[in-house]
Design a protein around this motif. Structure first.
Motif, PDB file in Angstrom:
ATOM      1  N   ASP A  40      23.513  47.223  78.302  1.00  0.00           N
ATOM      2  CA  ASP A  40      24.188  45.918  77.562  1.00  0.00           C
ATOM      3  C   ASP A  40      25.742  46.414  77.070  1.00  0.00           C
ATOM      4  N   ALA A  41      25.855  47.753  76.716  1.00  0.00           N
ATOM      5  CA  ALA A  41      26.869  48.264  76.295  1.00  0.00           C
ATOM      6  C   ALA A  41      27.996  48.206  77.157  1.00  0.00           C
ATOM      7  N   TYR A  42      27.241  48.756  78.688  1.00  0.00           N
ATOM      8  CA  TYR A  42      28.379  48.680  79.742  1.00  0.00           C
ATOM      9  C   TYR A  42      28.783  47.378  80.002  1.00  0.00           C
ATOM     10  N   ASN A  43      27.974  46.482  80.009  1.00  0.00           N
ATOM     11  CA  ASN A  43      28.515  45.064  80.200  1.00  0.00           C
ATOM     12  C   ASN A  43      29.424  44.324  79.010  1.00  0.00           C
ATOM     13  N   TRP A  44      29.718  45.136  77.990  1.00  0.00           N
ATOM     14  CA  TRP A  44      30.668  44.578  76.988  1.00  0.00           C
ATOM     15  C   TRP A  44      31.962  44.679  77.689  1.00  0.00           C
ATOM     16  N   VAL A  45      32.051  45.467  78.791  1.00  0.00           N
ATOM     17  CA  VAL A  45      33.445  45.495  79.420  1.00  0.00           C
ATOM     18  C   VAL A  45      33.249  44.676  80.685  1.00  0.00           C
ATOM     19  N   LEU A  46      32.205  44.967  81.326  1.00  0.00           N
ATOM     20  CA  LEU A  46      31.764  44.628  82.881  1.00  0.00           C
ATOM     21  C   LEU A  46      31.879  43.183  82.848  1.00  0.00           C
ATOM     22  N   GLU A  47      31.035  42.387  81.860  1.00  0.00           N
ATOM     23  CA  GLU A  47      31.101  41.231  81.999  1.00  0.00           C
ATOM     24  C   GLU A  47      31.944  40.383  80.913  1.00  0.00           C
ATOM     25  N   SER A  48      31.882  41.055  79.624  1.00  0.00           N
ATOM     26  CA  SER A  48      32.674  40.236  78.800  1.00  0.00           C
ATOM     27  C   SER A  48      34.147  40.796  78.232  1.00  0.00           C
ATOM     28  N   ARG A  49      34.443  41.613  79.140  1.00  0.00           N
ATOM     29  CA  ARG A  49      35.865  42.212  79.130  1.00  0.00           C
ATOM     30  C   ARG A  49      36.428  42.592  77.820  1.00  0.00           C
ATOM     31  N   ILE A  50      35.619  43.114  77.005  1.00  0.00           N
ATOM     32  CA  ILE A  50      36.269  43.992  75.882  1.00  0.00           C
ATOM     33  C   ILE A  50      36.606  45.448  76.374  1.00  0.00           C
ATOM     34  N   ARG A  77      38.995  43.037  67.717  1.00  0.00           N
ATOM     35  CA  ARG A  77      38.010  43.437  66.617  1.00  0.00           C
ATOM     36  C   ARG A  77      37.037  42.367  66.512  1.00  0.00           C
ATOM     37  N   ALA A  78      37.559  41.276  66.231  1.00  0.00           N
ATOM     38  CA  ALA A  78      36.723  40.182  65.879  1.00  0.00           C
ATOM     39  C   ALA A  78      36.202  39.428  67.181  1.00  0.00           C
ATOM     40  N   ALA A  79      36.880  39.516  68.465  1.00  0.00           N
ATOM     41  CA  ALA A  79      36.233  39.089  69.613  1.00  0.00           C
ATOM     42  C   ALA A  79      34.937  40.212  69.878  1.00  0.00           C
ATOM     43  N   ALA A  80      35.188  41.190  69.960  1.00  0.00           N
ATOM     44  CA  ALA A  80      34.325  42.423  70.185  1.00  0.00           C
ATOM     45  C   ALA A  80      33.162  41.974  69.090  1.00  0.00           C
ATOM     46  N   ARG A  81      33.336  42.084  68.092  1.00  0.00           N
ATOM     47  CA  ARG A  81      32.010  41.718  67.057  1.00  0.00           C
ATOM     48  C   ARG A  81      31.259  40.609  67.382  1.00  0.00           C
ATOM     49  N   GLN A  82      31.934  39.618  67.599  1.00  0.00           N
ATOM     50  CA  GLN A  82      31.150  38.229  67.937  1.00  0.00           C
ATOM     51  C   GLN A  82      30.315  38.382  69.313  1.00  0.00           C
ATOM     52  N   THR A  83      31.049  38.917  70.209  1.00  0.00           N
ATOM     53  CA  THR A  83      30.466  38.976  71.490  1.00  0.00           C
ATOM     54  C   THR A  83      29.109  39.942  71.651  1.00  0.00           C
ATOM     55  N   ILE A  84      29.616  40.993  70.848  1.00  0.00           N
ATOM     56  CA  ILE A  84      28.317  42.171  70.929  1.00  0.00           C
ATOM     57  C   ILE A  84      27.209  41.469  70.188  1.00  0.00           C
ATOM     58  N   GLU A  85      27.590  40.711  69.149  1.00  0.00           N
ATOM     59  CA  GLU A  85      26.491  40.370  68.370  1.00  0.00           C
ATOM     60  C   GLU A  85      25.674  39.359  69.052  1.00  0.00           C
ATOM     61  N   ARG A  86      26.401  38.398  69.896  1.00  0.00           N
ATOM     62  CA  ARG A  86      25.408  37.371  70.568  1.00  0.00           C
ATOM     63  C   ARG A  86      24.853  38.190  71.713  1.00  0.00           C
ATOM     64  N   ARG A  87      25.447  39.075  72.407  1.00  0.00           N
ATOM     65  CA  ARG A  87      24.541  39.693  73.554  1.00  0.00           C
ATOM     66  C   ARG A  87      23.508  40.522  73.108  1.00  0.00           C
ATOM     67  N   LEU A  88      23.481  41.147  72.072  1.00  0.00           N
ATOM     68  CA  LEU A  88      22.251  41.654  71.362  1.00  0.00           C
ATOM     69  C   LEU A  88      21.234  40.883  70.735  1.00  0.00           C
TER      70      LEU A  88
END
Ligand SMILES: [Zn+2]
Length: 468
Positions: free
Chosen positions: A375-385, A417-428
């Motif tokens: 999932d952490a790899y997909n922070w960028v692959l899918e979610s473009r962080i 930062r804000a986008a990363a936080r939101q995306t990561i929390e949703r994914r998890l």
């Protein structure tokens, strides 16, 4: 380094990071077939050449790669010039061992302007997070990607003891699909994300009948626990990778499933470094990389039998070369002696790389560490962080409480930062259950560490259980 700007149309994408955009084409497969026809037979025979001949070949290849890196990759030109080194100075192994080591920090800082060769681009871009959970981006050249296709085909032959062939399907249960689904029809590959429920993975194995599956050991053991008859649907080999597993664990699990399980030691930087043969020995893939074992503090080369840090040189990738790269794992080389499998490739002890924890959901089901790493790899692959240089640690504090710690680079803006936080929390929450509280914090350093080592995925629950 600023005068060497990576000046290509894909620069903006390269700065964000690897994506899932590239699709395979018929031309890819024509090229793959050509590579297969031209190289595969020699690749399979290379393992059986006398070791001195393999070493001579490696030194020739290293001289080429070092010259290439010095001429076309700013990171190397600056690094080697600062050390007073010119490519003509490299004549012997001793000369090579005097080259400065390369660190992950240097690569992170150099991306993309300093670390991509001026002769190559970021078409095949990838990343690694390694045992520390810190991301680094890199580019791979097309020939090297084709080599990896052939290396995977050879791997099936070698690790199955010759029982697998070009028609056999390999199912990868992993982060994202490989660039190609076959080598022009040979050695077909199928892909399943680790996020699918175990029931769906089992169903895929039952209906698609792969001969090989390649998976994280933490994922495999949970899948086998849920479906003990996993091995009764045509499977002939299971390959595990990325996380540490002991030979005793693999043997016990193999007996339970009824299918051989072999380990693969690989990283994105140094591709497949070593493979466990049917006789339980790890052989270095000597046409893919040259491995050294060094004393971590002094950089002194260690003799066979002495445990130290794995430092590797990638012998195929010319887009982002890796020369004397500190991989960070621990291992030792084995004394040269014949293995019953017949391979001359040097032996090494089981590498001690990443050891992460699996999580437990409120309903009692286990979420393997591999799923969280993916999932952490997909922070960028899918979610473009943009994660280059970011270090993470995902910590399960309680059954419904997770904390994510992020150490980000200075150029990470407040918006990011804000986008990363939101995306990561949703994914998890999607993985762990919507009732789970996920709290993301930006910190200066990863808080939970054991000496210099950190786990990217850490469960405080399992610690509590161990103590109890
Ligand atoms: Zn062997």
């Amino acid at each position: 380094m600023h005068e060497h700007r990576y000046d290509r149309p894909d620069r903006a994408e390269a700065l964000i990071g690897p994506n899932l955009v590239r699709q395979e084409t018929p031309l890819d497969h024509r090229k793959l077939r050509r590579a297969y026809d031209a190289r595969f037979r020699a690749m399979t025979e290379f393992r059986f050449l006398p070791l001195p001949q393999i070493r001579d070949w490696q030194l020739r290849r290293i001289r080429e790669i070092v010259s290439h890196a010095h001429a076309t990759v700013p990171l190397y030109r600056e690094k080697y010039s600062a050390a007073g080194f010119e490519p003509g100075d490299l004549q012997s192994w001793d000369d090579f061992y005097r080259l400065p080591l390369l660190t992950k920090d240097e690569l992170i800082a150099a991306w993309p302007d300093g670390s991509i060769s001026s002769e190559h681009d970021a078409e095949f871009m990838t990343m690694s997070s390694g045992s520390s959970g810190r991301f680094v981006y890199l580019a791979v050249d097309e020939d090297a990607v084709h080599f990896e296709n052939l290396q995977m085909a050879r791997q099936n032959h070698v690790q199955s003891g010759g029982r697998l062939g070009p028609e056999d399907l390999t199912l990868f249960i992993i982060t994202c699909p490989w660039w190609f689904t076959s080598t022009d029809g040979l050695y077909p590959q199928d892909f399943l994300t680790t996020r699918v429920p175990f029931a769906a993975a089992y169903e895929a194995i039952r209906t698609r009948r792969p001969a090989v599956i390649s998976a994280y050991p933490s994922y495999l053991s949970q899948l086998a626990a849920a479906y003990p008859d996993l091995g009764r649907h045509g499977l002939r080999l299971i390959i595990v990778h990325s996380e540490g597993s002991s030979s005793a664990e693999r043997r016990a699990l193999a007996e339970c499933i009824g299918v051989d399980i072999r380990d693969e030691y690989s990283s994105e930087e140094l591709i497949r470094m070593a493979l466990e043969c049917p006789h339980g020995r790890y052989h270095v893939e000597a046409d893919a990389c040259h491995l050294e074992i060094l004393e971590p503090r002094t950089g002194r080369r260690l003799a066979a039998g002495e445990m130290g840090e794995v430092v590797g040189t990638n012998l195929v990738n010319r887009a982002t070369p890796f020369i004397r790269y500190r991989q960070g794992d621990l291992s030792s080389l084995l004394p040269a002696c014949a293995c019953p499998c017949g391979s001359s490739f040097p032996g090494m002890t089981a590498p001690r790389g990443r050891i992460d924890d699996s999580f437990v959901r409120a309903d009692g089901t286990v979420v393997p560490a591999g799923v969280l790493i993916d999932d952490a790899y997909n922070w960028v692959l899918e979610s473009r962080i943009p994660v280059n240089g970011m270090q993470y640690q995902i910590v399960q504090r309680d059954i419904d409480q997770v904390e994510v710690f992020l150490v980000v680079r200075g150029d990470f803006t407040d918006g990011m930062r804000a986008a990363a936080r939101q995306t990561i929390e949703r994914r998890l929450r999607d993985i762990l259950g919507q009732e789970t509280t996920v709290d993301t914090r930006l910190v200066d350093a990863i808080p939970h560490r054991n000496g210099a080592k950190t786990k990217a995925v850490l469960s405080l629950l399992s610690r509590a259980r161990e103590v109890a």
